[in-house]
Write a protein that holds these residues in place. Structure first.
Motif, PDB file in Angstrom:
ATOM      1  N   ALA A  51       0.829  -1.210   0.000  1.00 20.17           N
ATOM      2  CA  ALA A  51       0.000   0.000   0.000  1.00 20.17           C
ATOM      3  C   ALA A  51       0.864   1.261   0.000  1.00 20.17           C
ATOM      4  O   ALA A  51       0.627   2.191  -0.788  1.00 20.17           O
ATOM      5  CB  ALA A  51      -0.937  -0.008   1.205  1.00 20.17           C
ATOM      6  N   GLU A  52       1.852   1.292   0.858  1.00 19.35           N
ATOM      7  CA  GLU A  52       2.736   2.461   0.929  1.00 19.35           C
ATOM      8  C   GLU A  52       3.486   2.659  -0.384  1.00 19.35           C
ATOM      9  O   GLU A  52       3.653   3.784  -0.847  1.00 19.35           O
ATOM     10  CB  GLU A  52       3.710   2.326   2.092  1.00 19.35           C
ATOM     11  N   ALA A  53       3.906   1.576  -0.984  1.00 19.41           N
ATOM     12  CA  ALA A  53       4.662   1.653  -2.238  1.00 19.41           C
ATOM     13  C   ALA A  53       3.827   2.201  -3.393  1.00 19.41           C
ATOM     14  O   ALA A  53       4.372   2.821  -4.312  1.00 19.41           O
ATOM     15  CB  ALA A  53       5.227   0.285  -2.596  1.00 19.41           C
TER      16      ALA A  53
ATOM     17  N   GLN B 281      -5.800  -0.005   4.403  1.00 14.23           N
ATOM     18  CA  GLN B 281      -7.212  -0.370   4.326  1.00 14.23           C
ATOM     19  C   GLN B 281      -7.700  -0.391   2.869  1.00 14.23           C
ATOM     20  O   GLN B 281      -8.462  -1.268   2.478  1.00 14.23           O
ATOM     21  CB  GLN B 281      -8.073   0.605   5.153  1.00 14.23           C
ATOM     22  N   GLN B 282      -7.243   0.585   2.085  1.00 10.86           N
ATOM     23  CA  GLN B 282      -7.634   0.614   0.672  1.00 10.86           C
ATOM     24  C   GLN B 282      -7.073  -0.598  -0.054  1.00 10.86           C
ATOM     25  O   GLN B 282      -7.769  -1.253  -0.824  1.00 10.86           O
ATOM     26  CB  GLN B 282      -7.138   1.898  -0.003  1.00 10.86           C
ATOM     27  N   PHE B 283      -5.827  -0.932   0.203  1.00 10.66           N
ATOM     28  CA  PHE B 283      -5.230  -2.098  -0.449  1.00 10.66           C
ATOM     29  C   PHE B 283      -5.966  -3.373  -0.050  1.00 10.66           C
ATOM     30  O   PHE B 283      -6.199  -4.249  -0.881  1.00 10.66           O
ATOM     31  CB  PHE B 283      -3.732  -2.210  -0.120  1.00 10.66           C
ATOM     32  N   GLN B 284      -6.352  -3.450   1.218  1.00 12.72           N
ATOM     33  CA  GLN B 284      -7.114  -4.606   1.698  1.00 12.72           C
ATOM     34  C   GLN B 284      -8.421  -4.732   0.914  1.00 12.72           C
ATOM     35  O   GLN B 284      -8.847  -5.835   0.562  1.00 12.72           O
ATOM     36  CB  GLN B 284      -7.394  -4.452   3.185  1.00 12.72           C
TER      37      GLN B 284
ATOM     38  N   LEU C 299      -9.846  -2.547  -8.497  1.00 11.40           N
ATOM     39  CA  LEU C 299      -8.490  -2.098  -8.782  1.00 11.40           C
ATOM     40  C   LEU C 299      -8.450  -1.520 -10.194  1.00 11.40           C
ATOM     41  O   LEU C 299      -8.749  -2.220 -11.163  1.00 11.40           O
ATOM     42  CB  LEU C 299      -7.532  -3.295  -8.662  1.00 11.40           C
ATOM     43  N   SER C 300      -8.107  -0.227 -10.316  1.00 15.04           N
ATOM     44  CA  SER C 300      -8.035   0.391 -11.644  1.00 15.04           C
ATOM     45  C   SER C 300      -6.828  -0.157 -12.402  1.00 15.04           C
ATOM     46  O   SER C 300      -5.891  -0.704 -11.799  1.00 15.04           O
ATOM     47  CB  SER C 300      -7.917   1.914 -11.520  1.00 15.04           C
ATOM     48  N   VAL C 301      -6.833   0.011 -13.685  1.00 13.32           N
ATOM     49  CA  VAL C 301      -5.734  -0.478 -14.507  1.00 13.32           C
ATOM     50  C   VAL C 301      -4.443   0.243 -14.137  1.00 13.32           C
ATOM     51  O   VAL C 301      -3.393  -0.393 -13.985  1.00 13.32           O
ATOM     52  CB  VAL C 301      -6.048  -0.313 -16.012  1.00 13.32           C
ATOM     53  N   SER C 302      -4.492   1.550 -13.975  1.00 19.05           N
ATOM     54  CA  SER C 302      -3.272   2.288 -13.640  1.00 19.05           C
ATOM     55  C   SER C 302      -2.716   1.849 -12.289  1.00 19.05           C
ATOM     56  O   SER C 302      -1.505   1.677 -12.123  1.00 19.05           O
ATOM     57  CB  SER C 302      -3.527   3.796 -13.651  1.00 19.05           C
TER      58      SER C 302
END
Length: 123
Positions: free
Chosen positions: A36-38, A44-47, A56-59
């Protein structure tokens, strides 16, 4: 309702992406927080990407693939390995003819097209 079938199918794709994302991340020995940080989001968003609560968007997928050092096709389940399947001409004609005219027929044609592409790629 035609939208319900398409939404269900798309949610299945999101669930597959999330499962693949989690498996790849774990195989790399990384935490959700590290990834997530990277990529510049909260843990929470990554989860939510991994659980398919958020799409999850393409970008963003390209960023994640770079961080995990994988090709984006691994995140989406290898559906495009060996190149893209070519849609059947009749499917394209149905979609073209029915856009705006017959939503149910358009949805059915799109779902069949997506299923065919996934099968062709081994996904």
């Amino acid at each position: 309702m035609p939208g319900t079938e398409l939404k269900s199918y798309l949610h299945e794709i999101d669930l597959t992406v999330g499962r693949n994302l989690r498996a790849i991340r774990r195989s790399r020995g990384l935490s959700q927080k590290q990834v997530a940080e990277a990529i510049g989001v909260t843990m929470q968003q990554f989860q939510k990407y991994e659980t398919a609560a958020n799409r999850l968007s393409v970008s963003r997928m390209l960023l994640v693939a770079d961080v995990l050092n994988v090709h984006p096709s691994e995140i989406i389940g290898g559906a495009f390995e060996g190149g893209l399947a070519q849609p059947q001409q009749d499917q394209l004609q149905i979609i073209s003819d029915s856009i705006g005219a017959d939503p149910k027929r358009t949805v059915r044609a799109l779902i069949e097209l997506f299923r065919g592409l996934a099968k062709k790629g081994g996904g």
